[in-house]
Design a protein around this motif. Structure first.
Motif, PDB file in Angstrom:
ATOM      1  N   TYR A 328       8.077 -37.106 -32.366  1.00 19.95           N
ATOM      2  CA  TYR A 328       9.307 -37.224 -32.926  1.00 19.95           C
ATOM      3  C   TYR A 328       9.475 -35.809 -33.927  1.00 19.95           C
ATOM      4  N   GLU A 329      10.632 -35.811 -34.670  1.00 22.89           N
ATOM      5  CA  GLU A 329      10.916 -34.626 -35.250  1.00 22.89           C
ATOM      6  C   GLU A 329      10.907 -35.054 -36.830  1.00 22.89           C
ATOM      7  N   ASN A 330      10.441 -34.242 -37.502  1.00 26.59           N
ATOM      8  CA  ASN A 330      10.641 -34.418 -39.090  1.00 26.59           C
ATOM      9  C   ASN A 330      10.811 -33.210 -39.735  1.00 26.59           C
ATOM     10  N   ALA A 331      10.825 -33.045 -41.380  1.00 27.14           N
ATOM     11  CA  ALA A 331      11.335 -32.088 -42.073  1.00 27.14           C
ATOM     12  C   ALA A 331      10.429 -30.871 -41.461  1.00 27.14           C
ATOM     13  N   ARG A 332       8.940 -31.163 -41.380  1.00 25.82           N
ATOM     14  CA  ARG A 332       8.090 -30.022 -40.980  1.00 25.82           C
ATOM     15  C   ARG A 332       8.441 -29.366 -39.610  1.00 25.82           C
ATOM     16  N   SER A 333       8.688 -30.122 -38.634  1.00 26.75           N
ATOM     17  CA  SER A 333       8.872 -29.741 -37.595  1.00 26.75           C
ATOM     18  C   SER A 333      10.187 -28.894 -37.345  1.00 26.75           C
ATOM     19  N   VAL A 334      11.292 -29.494 -37.917  1.00 30.09           N
ATOM     20  CA  VAL A 334      12.552 -28.931 -38.089  1.00 30.09           C
ATOM     21  C   VAL A 334      12.456 -27.648 -38.639  1.00 30.09           C
ATOM     22  N   ARG A 335      11.756 -27.474 -39.620  1.00 25.86           N
ATOM     23  CA  ARG A 335      11.604 -26.232 -40.483  1.00 25.86           C
ATOM     24  C   ARG A 335      11.368 -25.120 -39.538  1.00 25.86           C
ATOM     25  N   GLU A 336      10.216 -25.339 -38.630  1.00 26.58           N
ATOM     26  CA  GLU A 336       9.963 -24.321 -37.687  1.00 26.58           C
ATOM     27  C   GLU A 336      11.257 -23.905 -36.856  1.00 26.58           C
ATOM     28  N   LYS A 337      11.918 -24.755 -36.332  1.00 27.02           N
ATOM     29  CA  LYS A 337      13.128 -24.515 -35.504  1.00 27.02           C
ATOM     30  C   LYS A 337      14.426 -23.572 -36.234  1.00 27.02           C
ATOM     31  N   LEU A 338      14.388 -24.066 -37.526  1.00 22.87           N
ATOM     32  CA  LEU A 338      15.372 -23.440 -38.279  1.00 22.87           C
ATOM     33  C   LEU A 338      14.603 -22.072 -38.460  1.00 22.87           C
ATOM     34  N   ARG A 339      13.541 -21.783 -38.572  1.00 23.08           N
ATOM     35  CA  ARG A 339      13.070 -20.308 -38.797  1.00 23.08           C
ATOM     36  C   ARG A 339      13.148 -19.446 -37.547  1.00 23.08           C
ATOM     37  N   LEU A 340      13.099 -20.261 -36.399  1.00 20.42           N
ATOM     38  CA  LEU A 340      12.869 -19.509 -35.095  1.00 20.42           C
ATOM     39  C   LEU A 340      14.579 -19.091 -34.958  1.00 20.42           C
ATOM     40  N   ALA A 341      15.542 -19.984 -35.423  1.00 22.68           N
ATOM     41  CA  ALA A 341      17.023 -19.647 -35.042  1.00 22.68           C
ATOM     42  C   ALA A 341      17.181 -18.718 -36.018  1.00 22.68           C
ATOM     43  N   ALA A 342      16.613 -18.524 -37.162  1.00 26.75           N
ATOM     44  CA  ALA A 342      16.777 -17.598 -38.144  1.00 26.75           C
ATOM     45  C   ALA A 342      16.372 -16.140 -38.022  1.00 26.75           C
ATOM     46  N   THR A 343      14.901 -16.286 -37.371  1.00 30.08           N
ATOM     47  CA  THR A 343      14.312 -15.118 -36.935  1.00 30.08           C
ATOM     48  C   THR A 343      15.095 -14.249 -35.851  1.00 30.08           C
ATOM     49  N   HIS A 344      15.585 -15.206 -34.634  1.00 37.28           N
ATOM     50  CA  HIS A 344      16.405 -14.582 -33.797  1.00 37.28           C
ATOM     51  C   HIS A 344      17.792 -14.322 -34.269  1.00 37.28           C
ATOM     52  N   ARG A 345      18.213 -14.581 -35.228  1.00 37.01           N
ATOM     53  CA  ARG A 345      19.673 -14.358 -35.587  1.00 37.01           C
ATOM     54  C   ARG A 345      20.518 -14.901 -35.031  1.00 37.01           C
ATOM     55  N   LEU A 346      20.289 -16.293 -34.651  1.00 35.66           N
ATOM     56  CA  LEU A 346      21.415 -17.041 -33.827  1.00 35.66           C
ATOM     57  C   LEU A 346      22.646 -17.479 -34.660  1.00 35.66           C
ATOM     58  N   GLY A 347      23.715 -18.013 -34.055  1.00 44.18           N
ATOM     59  CA  GLY A 347      24.944 -18.339 -34.934  1.00 44.18           C
ATOM     60  C   GLY A 347      24.691 -19.612 -35.882  1.00 44.18           C
ATOM     61  N   GLY A 348      23.623 -20.432 -35.422  1.00 43.01           N
ATOM     62  CA  GLY A 348      23.391 -21.473 -36.423  1.00 43.01           C
ATOM     63  C   GLY A 348      22.452 -22.654 -35.560  1.00 43.01           C
ATOM     64  N   VAL A 349      22.770 -23.702 -36.056  1.00 42.20           N
ATOM     65  CA  VAL A 349      21.963 -25.133 -35.496  1.00 42.20           C
ATOM     66  C   VAL A 349      22.904 -26.065 -35.280  1.00 42.20           C
ATOM     67  N   ALA A 350      22.755 -26.837 -34.297  1.00 42.77           N
ATOM     68  CA  ALA A 350      23.357 -28.311 -34.357  1.00 42.77           C
ATOM     69  C   ALA A 350      22.296 -29.426 -34.368  1.00 42.77           C
ATOM     70  N   LEU A 351      22.562 -30.158 -35.115  1.00 40.14           N
ATOM     71  CA  LEU A 351      21.496 -31.325 -35.412  1.00 40.14           C
ATOM     72  C   LEU A 351      21.988 -32.674 -34.662  1.00 40.14           C
ATOM     73  N   TRP A 352      21.243 -32.848 -33.847  1.00 45.44           N
ATOM     74  CA  TRP A 352      21.315 -34.194 -33.014  1.00 45.44           C
ATOM     75  C   TRP A 352      20.363 -35.189 -33.474  1.00 45.44           C
ATOM     76  N   ARG A 353      20.785 -36.231 -34.041  1.00 43.92           N
ATOM     77  CA  ARG A 353      21.849 -36.451 -34.589  1.00 43.92           C
ATOM     78  C   ARG A 353      21.738 -36.868 -36.053  1.00 43.92           C
ATOM     79  N   LEU A 354      23.109 -37.014 -36.964  1.00 49.45           N
ATOM     80  CA  LEU A 354      22.780 -37.529 -38.338  1.00 49.45           C
ATOM     81  C   LEU A 354      22.655 -38.991 -38.451  1.00 49.45           C
ATOM     82  N   GLY A 355      22.431 -39.451 -39.441  1.00 50.59           N
ATOM     83  CA  GLY A 355      22.265 -40.910 -39.675  1.00 50.59           C
ATOM     84  C   GLY A 355      20.610 -41.395 -39.528  1.00 50.59           C
ATOM     85  N   ARG A 356      19.832 -41.513 -40.595  1.00 52.54           N
ATOM     86  CA  ARG A 356      18.465 -41.969 -40.573  1.00 52.54           C
ATOM     87  C   ARG A 356      17.539 -41.115 -40.262  1.00 52.54           C
ATOM     88  N   GLU A 357      17.971 -39.751 -40.418  1.00 57.96           N
ATOM     89  CA  GLU A 357      17.203 -38.696 -40.182  1.00 57.96           C
ATOM     90  C   GLU A 357      16.127 -38.389 -41.458  1.00 57.96           C
TER      91      GLU A 357
END
Length: 375
Positions: A328-357
């Motif tokens: 599964y994904e938790n805050a620790r694994s999500v943090r790594e993906k946010l870091r990758l998106a920021a490092t590569h200067r992407l436009g942003g992120v799309a969270l699939w999905r909201l609710g009970r995260e």
């Protein structure tokens, strides 16, 4: 500089009066700004753009209440809401997903507007709530049906006052590649005529051919030329009907990003980040939210483990004589993906999905986006 329409003989040369330098520079700036606005009326987005990254939150039609509760509890992080609201009928009309009504969706939009969010709902290649591999490809292949389909989608955005539309057409067969791209281009043109946006979700891949036939139909470069945002669904490396394993391993996500930025402008790319998990081992693999996994782990006294190679959490347990494996994904694994998106200067992120995260993800964005520098 002589007037282009007149001859230039002795005594006929006429010069326009020179502008003072500051005024000339201002004029140049205004012309450039006008040209940029004509090409793309929306400002660039991304971690290093003035307004920061776009953060899209997907709202599943089966769990709207919990998704909205997450938005209310954590205002200011998500900037775009995408209710997963529409499928496609055989005649090409967008139809509401099961259990939804026009009135319920309008109430949802009102709630989202009150939270200051842009609303870009998703239309998926589903029929009666189920994934459908034949209806949408058949519509796209018929010019008359395709035109009616595109017009119906554009009209939906106009009638309901949405900011745009997200197209989630999955498993398009490779021989429909040109039809798919034509649909994307025609829909983008219609939406842009009214200053609405088109977002397109794409299967993750590392080459144009990708891993299987569904990847072939999605030409990243061509899609990026028409769409305003291209959402990389960088999850399901291991999926419901396959063997157990990490859903979005960090090394794979980075390879997907590295290919995508060679095809699509970085500020148009949005990294899809999963917030869910799979439980393999029973008669049927279960798709679970973080909250469900966390609650079941407490009951079963299962310890969370961390896979360093994939930067992913997982756990195991025994039930009914069967060994279950949960990734599964938790805050620790999500943090790594946010870091990758920021490092590569992407436009942003799309969270699939909201609710009970994992609620701890809401403490991450400001920290990650503030401390990550471009390469």
């Amino acid at each position: 500089m002589a007037d282009g329409g007149e001859g230039r003989g002795p005594g006929r040369s006429r010069r326009r009066p020179r502008l003072p330098l500051p005024a000339a520079l201002l004029l140049v700036a205004l012309v450039v700004a006008a040209l940029v606005a004509a090409v793309r009326p929306w400002s660039a987005r991304g971690w290093f753009a003035p307004r920061g990254p776009t953060v899209l939150g997907a709202i599943p039609h089966w769990d709207q209440e919990d998704a909205v509760a997450s938005l209310r509890a954590h205002p200011g992080t998500v900037t775009v809401a995408s209710p997963w609201s529409y499928g496609v009928a055989e005649d090409g009309r967008p139809t509401l997903q099961p259990g939804l009504t026009t009135e319920s969706e309008r109430r949802l939009v009102t709630q989202l507007r009150e939270l200051g969010l842009r609303v870009i709902p998703t239309v998926a290649s589903t029929t009666d709530g189920l994934w459908d591999k034949t209806t949408v490809p058949a519509i796209m292949a018929d010019p008359t049906r395709r035109r009616a389909h595109v017009e119906a989608l554009a009209r939906l955005v106009q009638d309901e006052g949405y900011d745009g539309l997200q197209l989630d057409y999955e498993d398009v067969p490779p021989h429909r590649r040109d039809d798919y791209l034509t649909t994307v281009r025609e829909l983008a043109d219609q939406l842009h005529d009214h200053r609405h946006e088109l977002w397109v979700t794409v299967h993750a891949k590392e080459t144009d051919a990708g891993y299987d036939q569904r990847n072939v139909a999605q030409d990243y470069r061509a899609i990026g030329e028409s769409a305003d945002q291209v959402v990389l669904m960088a999850y399901d490396w291991h999926w419901e009907t396959g063997p157990a394993g990490p859903i979005g391993p960090a090394d794979w996500v980075e390879r997907v990003i590295r290919y995508a930025v060679t095809q699509v402008p970085r500020d148009k790319l949005v990294l899809g980040v999963g917030l869910f998990g799979y439980d393999w081992g029973g008669p049927r693999t279960q798709v679970l939210t973080w909250r469900q996994i966390s609650e079941q782990a407490q009951v079963r006294h299962s310890d969370e483990l961390w896979d360093l190679a994939s930067q992913s959490p997982h756990l195991t347990y025994e039930e009914g004589g069967a060994r279950h494996e949960v990734w599964y994904e938790n805050a620790r694994s999500v943090r790594e993906k946010l870091r990758l998106a920021a490092t590569h200067r992407l436009g942003g992120v799309a969270l699939w999905r909201l609710g009970r995260e994992d609620p701890a993800i809401w403490d991450l964005p400001e920290e990650v986006w503030r401390t990550t520098d471009p390469p």
